[in-house]
Scaffold this motif. Structure first.
Motif, short mmCIF file in Angstrom:
data_model
loop_
_atom_site.label_atom_id
_atom_site.label_comp_id
_atom_site.label_asym_id
_atom_site.label_seq_id
_atom_site.Cartn_x
_atom_site.Cartn_y
_atom_site.Cartn_z
N GLU A 83 40.91 45.99 195.11
CA GLU A 83 40.93 46.48 196.49
C GLU A 83 42.32 46.35 197.11
O GLU A 83 42.77 47.23 197.85
CB GLU A 83 39.90 45.71 197.33
CG GLU A 83 38.46 46.04 196.95
CD GLU A 83 37.43 45.32 197.80
OE1 GLU A 83 37.76 44.94 198.94
OE2 GLU A 83 36.30 45.12 197.31
N ARG A 84 43.01 45.27 196.78
CA ARG A 84 44.32 45.02 197.37
C ARG A 84 45.42 45.90 196.75
O ARG A 84 46.33 46.34 197.44
CB ARG A 84 44.67 43.55 197.20
CG ARG A 84 45.88 43.09 197.99
CD ARG A 84 46.00 41.57 198.00
NE ARG A 84 46.17 41.01 196.66
CZ ARG A 84 45.29 40.25 196.05
NH1 ARG A 84 44.13 39.95 196.64
NH2 ARG A 84 45.52 39.76 194.83
N VAL A 104 39.46 57.07 203.15
CA VAL A 104 38.85 55.75 203.24
C VAL A 104 38.04 55.52 201.97
O VAL A 104 37.04 56.21 201.72
CB VAL A 104 37.93 55.64 204.48
CG1 VAL A 104 37.24 54.28 204.52
CG2 VAL A 104 38.72 55.88 205.76
N ILE A 105 38.46 54.56 201.17
CA ILE A 105 37.71 54.22 199.95
C ILE A 105 36.58 53.27 200.33
O ILE A 105 36.83 52.25 200.98
CB ILE A 105 38.64 53.60 198.89
CG1 ILE A 105 39.61 54.67 198.38
CG2 ILE A 105 37.83 53.02 197.73
CD1 ILE A 105 40.72 54.15 197.50
N GLU A 265 35.49 52.20 178.65
CA GLU A 265 35.69 51.43 179.86
C GLU A 265 36.38 52.34 180.88
O GLU A 265 37.35 53.02 180.55
CB GLU A 265 36.56 50.18 179.60
CG GLU A 265 35.94 49.22 178.60
CD GLU A 265 36.71 47.92 178.46
OE1 GLU A 265 37.69 47.72 179.23
OE2 GLU A 265 36.35 47.10 177.61
N SER A 266 35.86 52.36 182.10
CA SER A 266 36.41 53.26 183.11
C SER A 266 36.20 52.67 184.49
O SER A 266 35.40 51.74 184.69
CB SER A 266 35.73 54.63 183.02
OG SER A 266 34.33 54.51 183.25
N ILE A 267 36.95 53.21 185.45
CA ILE A 267 36.76 52.84 186.85
C ILE A 267 36.68 54.11 187.67
O ILE A 267 37.40 55.09 187.41
CB ILE A 267 37.89 51.92 187.37
CG1 ILE A 267 37.61 51.51 188.82
CG2 ILE A 267 39.27 52.57 187.22
CD1 ILE A 267 38.49 50.38 189.33
N GLU A 268 35.79 54.11 188.65
CA GLU A 268 35.78 55.19 189.64
C GLU A 268 35.82 54.58 191.03
O GLU A 268 35.17 53.56 191.28
CB GLU A 268 34.57 56.11 189.47
CG GLU A 268 33.25 55.52 189.86
CD GLU A 268 32.20 55.56 188.74
OE1 GLU A 268 31.01 55.64 189.09
OE2 GLU A 268 32.54 55.49 187.56
N LEU A 269 36.63 55.18 191.88
CA LEU A 269 36.64 54.87 193.30
C LEU A 269 35.97 56.02 194.02
O LEU A 269 36.14 57.18 193.64
CB LEU A 269 38.06 54.72 193.84
CG LEU A 269 39.03 53.74 193.20
CD1 LEU A 269 40.30 53.66 194.04
CD2 LEU A 269 38.42 52.37 193.05
N ARG A 270 35.24 55.70 195.10
CA ARG A 270 34.61 56.76 195.89
C ARG A 270 35.23 56.74 197.29
O ARG A 270 35.33 55.68 197.91
CB ARG A 270 33.10 56.57 195.92
CG ARG A 270 32.49 56.61 194.53
CD ARG A 270 31.01 56.79 194.54
NE ARG A 270 30.31 55.66 195.14
CZ ARG A 270 29.00 55.65 195.38
NH1 ARG A 270 28.27 56.72 195.10
NH2 ARG A 270 28.42 54.58 195.89
N ALA A 271 35.64 57.92 197.74
CA ALA A 271 36.44 57.98 198.96
C ALA A 271 35.90 59.04 199.93
O ALA A 271 35.49 60.13 199.51
CB ALA A 271 37.89 58.31 198.62
#
Length: 276
Positions: A83-84, A104-105, A265-271
């Motif tokens: 987050e940071r 804005v995430i 392995e993966s990451i998704e952010l939702r915004a």
């Protein structure tokens, strides 16, 4: 050279008794299965590798857009650090790609494929093997009210806004269980979308399950690396047919995956993405 493949994709069928479809977000710890009342509808689908022509697919025509930009944050082990460190650089990237005024995430999900382990908590999320869209219109509007101050939400909802995911592999290339995306231009929004209640321990959301349509055109980028990303549109408040509204997507097992390939392995952010 393109590496088109065939994947077995899991579509949705509405509950036979006509009741409202629902899914529990957390799998049952004992069975490893998500409690739900709809039926899976499996189809073997041709999935085109668009690595050599990714520039043809944009958020406003196809509903998704690939890009290449390495993240400065690379460990993805600590939520506070993500987050940071990763949120601000991702906000900057989304703004540069879309031209948005503000971003804005509201959450992120790390997925690590672990065969045999139940997907029963946010820390144990696995690739999603279901054709879906993360938000419906009503749940997208609810997200604005949930994550923005009540003094700001009404004016923001009068402007164009979107929900966009930014997805990328972490640790290594996503050869195992890649991400498939359906070109919006092949979607019939009147017939293909099935609202599904998503039951959390403390609240309820709503997603779209997708019904099978032989016209769907599926794409993926073979062996996406951590230096690459894809933006996935889950909602757009412009719904007059002039732009893509959403992107059905799913993880899938590529039958051409070599034995011993590192697990995905993966990451998704939702915004929430707003425009002046």
């Amino acid at each position: 050279m393109a590496s088109d493949t065939i994947g077995t994709l899991n579509y949705f069928l509405a509950p036979p008794d006509g009741s409202r479809p629902f899914t529990n977000i957390n799998a049952d710890s004992a069975t490893g299965k998500h409690v739900r009342n709809w039926v899976e509808d499996k189809h073997d689908i041709q999935i085109e590798d668009v690595r050599e022509k990714a520039e043809l697919y944009k958020l406003d025509n196809a509903g998704f857009q690939y890009g290449r930009e390495a993240a400065k944050h690379t460990s993805f082990l600590n939520d506070d650090e993500i987050e940071r460190e990763y949120y601000p650089e991702s906000i900057d990237l989304i703004k540069r790609v879309t031209g948005a005024t503000s971003v804005v995430i509201f959450d992120h999900t790390i997925r690590r494929r672990r065969p045999g382990e139940p997907d029963d908590s946010p820390q144990k999320r696995q690739p999603v093997p279901l054709v879906h869209v993360d938000q419906t219109t009503s749940s997208s509007i609810a997200r604005v009210h949930r994550h923005l101050p009540p003094t700001e939400a009404p004016s923001l909802l009068r402007r164009r806004f979107q929900i966009i995911n930014i997805w990328r592999p972490i640790s290594h290339a996503a050869v195992d269980w890649p991400l498939a995306l359906c070109d919006f231009r092949s979607v019939d929004v009147k017939k293909d979308l099935l609202p599904v209640a998503l039951i959390y321990p403390d609240r309820e959301g709503e997603t779209f399950g997708i019904k099978y349509n032989p016209n769907h055109q599926w794409k993926y980028m073979k062996a996406m690396t951590p230096e690459e990303f894809v933006l996935i549109k889950c909602f757009d408040s412009i719904q007059d047919g002039s732009v893509a509204r959403l992107t059905p997507h799913t993880g899938f097992q590529d039958p051409n995956t070599p034995e011993g390939t590192p697990l995905r392995e993966s990451i998704e952010l939702r915004a929430l993405v707003f425009y002046d």
